[in-house]
Design a protein around this motif. Structure first.
Motif, short mmCIF file in Angstrom:
data_model
loop_
_atom_site.label_atom_id
_atom_site.label_comp_id
_atom_site.label_asym_id
_atom_site.label_seq_id
_atom_site.Cartn_x
_atom_site.Cartn_y
_atom_site.Cartn_z
N THR A 56 -48.07 -9.07 32.73
CA THR A 56 -49.39 -9.05 32.92
C THR A 56 -49.14 -9.56 34.20
OG1 THR A 56 -49.53 -11.50 31.44
CG2 THR A 56 -51.32 -11.57 33.22
N VAL A 85 -44.38 -13.76 23.39
CA VAL A 85 -43.55 -11.89 23.16
C VAL A 85 -44.73 -11.68 24.56
CG1 VAL A 85 -42.91 -11.47 20.82
CG2 VAL A 85 -45.62 -11.58 21.59
N HIS A 86 -43.63 -10.41 25.22
CA HIS A 86 -44.16 -9.71 26.15
C HIS A 86 -44.72 -8.44 25.59
CE1 HIS A 86 -41.63 -11.77 28.71
NE2 HIS A 86 -40.51 -11.73 28.28
N GLY A 87 -46.06 -8.26 26.05
CA GLY A 87 -46.72 -7.42 26.25
C GLY A 87 -46.38 -6.07 26.35
N LYS A 92 -50.17 -7.70 22.02
CA LYS A 92 -50.59 -8.96 21.55
C LYS A 92 -52.07 -8.88 21.34
CE LYS A 92 -48.10 -10.15 25.30
NZ LYS A 92 -48.12 -11.85 25.82
C1 LIG Z 1 -46.82 -23.07 27.32
C2 LIG Z 1 -46.63 -21.93 27.96
C3 LIG Z 1 -46.95 -21.98 29.15
C4 LIG Z 1 -46.70 -21.18 29.99
N1 LIG Z 1 -46.73 -20.87 31.14
C5 LIG Z 1 -45.96 -20.04 31.84
C6 LIG Z 1 -46.82 -20.10 33.30
O1 LIG Z 1 -46.60 -20.37 33.61
N2 LIG Z 1 -45.74 -19.01 33.90
C7 LIG Z 1 -44.95 -17.85 33.63
O2 LIG Z 1 -44.18 -17.31 34.23
N3 LIG Z 1 -44.64 -18.24 31.94
C8 LIG Z 1 -45.30 -18.90 31.23
N4 LIG Z 1 -45.10 -18.84 29.71
C9 LIG Z 1 -44.64 -17.83 29.53
C10 LIG Z 1 -44.64 -16.30 29.17
O3 LIG Z 1 -46.55 -17.30 29.00
C11 LIG Z 1 -44.00 -15.53 28.19
O4 LIG Z 1 -43.09 -15.80 28.55
C12 LIG Z 1 -44.90 -14.34 27.90
O5 LIG Z 1 -44.27 -13.54 26.95
C13 LIG Z 1 -45.22 -13.57 28.94
O6 LIG Z 1 -45.68 -12.93 28.41
P1 LIG Z 1 -46.33 -10.75 29.09
O7 LIG Z 1 -45.01 -10.14 29.21
O8 LIG Z 1 -46.72 -10.67 28.03
O9 LIG Z 1 -47.01 -11.13 30.14
C14 LIG Z 1 -45.87 -20.18 29.20
C15 LIG Z 1 -45.62 -19.43 27.95
C16 LIG Z 1 -45.97 -21.19 26.53
C17 LIG Z 1 -45.47 -21.11 25.59
#
Ligand SMILES: Cc1cc2nc3c(=O)[nH]c(=O)nc-3n(C[C@H](O)[C@H](O)[C@H](O)COP(=O)(O)O)c2cc1C
Length: 188
Positions: A56, A85-87, A92
């Motif tokens: 993201t 999970v990662h995008g 997603k």
């Molecule tokens: C409740 C919750 C809160 C989260 N808060 C953060 C955050 O503030 N910053 C962050 O970098 N990741 C946070 N994460 C982890 C990301 O959502 C996670 O690594 C996600 O897979 C990233 O998705 P992306 O790579 O598709 O962007 C959080 C996860 C959860 C379950």
């Protein structure tokens, strides 16, 4: 009772839970975030801190726009999934009904009753995270969560995260009126 120094690994109690949306390599992606805060009233600024490797985050850097959606307790499973999970591994967006406002690259989650679209104004590059500061250009609310035109927290039913323990909590009991109950301690 004595105070014990428990080190420097800290959390904020509680943390909000939001779903951040961006467009990465032309495709919408969503992730859950808890490190989010309001920063300025005029212009209205919001900040969100994302690990710099998050998919993201890449989309925000590419297009300079992002969406923030506030799940209610009814979207807790969806919010948790977006944080699991990662995008770059999984699409997603298939689980999300996406809606757009005026901005082209700020995807928001239709299922969430409250969302905002943001234009990136500043990126603070921290050692591990990128703190994205965005100007909120519009806020969208489902009519069902409004009372007299304003967001009603009781109807929104947001939930929060606490760590350690990785636990989601619904709002608890109302304890009093802000900017008011402290008046009992005023000198005059
Ligand atoms: C409740 C919750 C809160 C989260 N808060 C953060 C955050 O503030 N910053 C962050 O970098 N990741 C946070 N994460 C982890 C990301 O959502 C996670 O690594 C996600 O897979 C990233 O998705 P992306 O790579 O598709 O962007 C959080 C996860 C959860 C379950």
């Amino acid at each position: 009772m004595a105070k014990k120094n428990i080190g420097k690994d800290f959390n904020i109690y509680p943390m909000p839970v939001v779903i951040v949306g961006s467009v990465v390599d032309g495709k919408p992606n969503f992730m859950t975030a808890a490190w989010v805060t309001k920063l300025n009233s005029d212009p209205p600024l919001v900040g969100v801190s994302l690990g710099n490797k998050q998919h993201t985050a890449k989309g925000i850097r590419q297009n300079g726009e992002f969406g923030i959606s506030f799940p209610s307790v009814d979207q807790a499973v969806l919010a948790d999934y977006c944080g699991l999970v990662h995008g770059y591994d999984e699409n997603k967006a298939e689980h999300v009904e996406i809606f757009a406002g005026a901005l082209e690259f700020a995807p928001m989650v239709w299922e969430c009753p409250l969302s905002m679209e943001c234009k990136l104004t500043q990126t603070v590059e921290l050692p591990h995270d990128h703190f994205f500061i965005g100007e909120v250009t519009s806020v969208y609310a489902s009519e069902a969560i409004l009372s007299e035109g304003s967001v009603d927290a009781a109807k929104l039913r947001p939930f929060t995260l606490t760590m350690p323990g990785n636990t989601y909590w619904a709002l608890g009991e109302r304890i009093g009126e802000a900017w008011s109950i402290g008046k009992v301690l005023l000198k005059s």
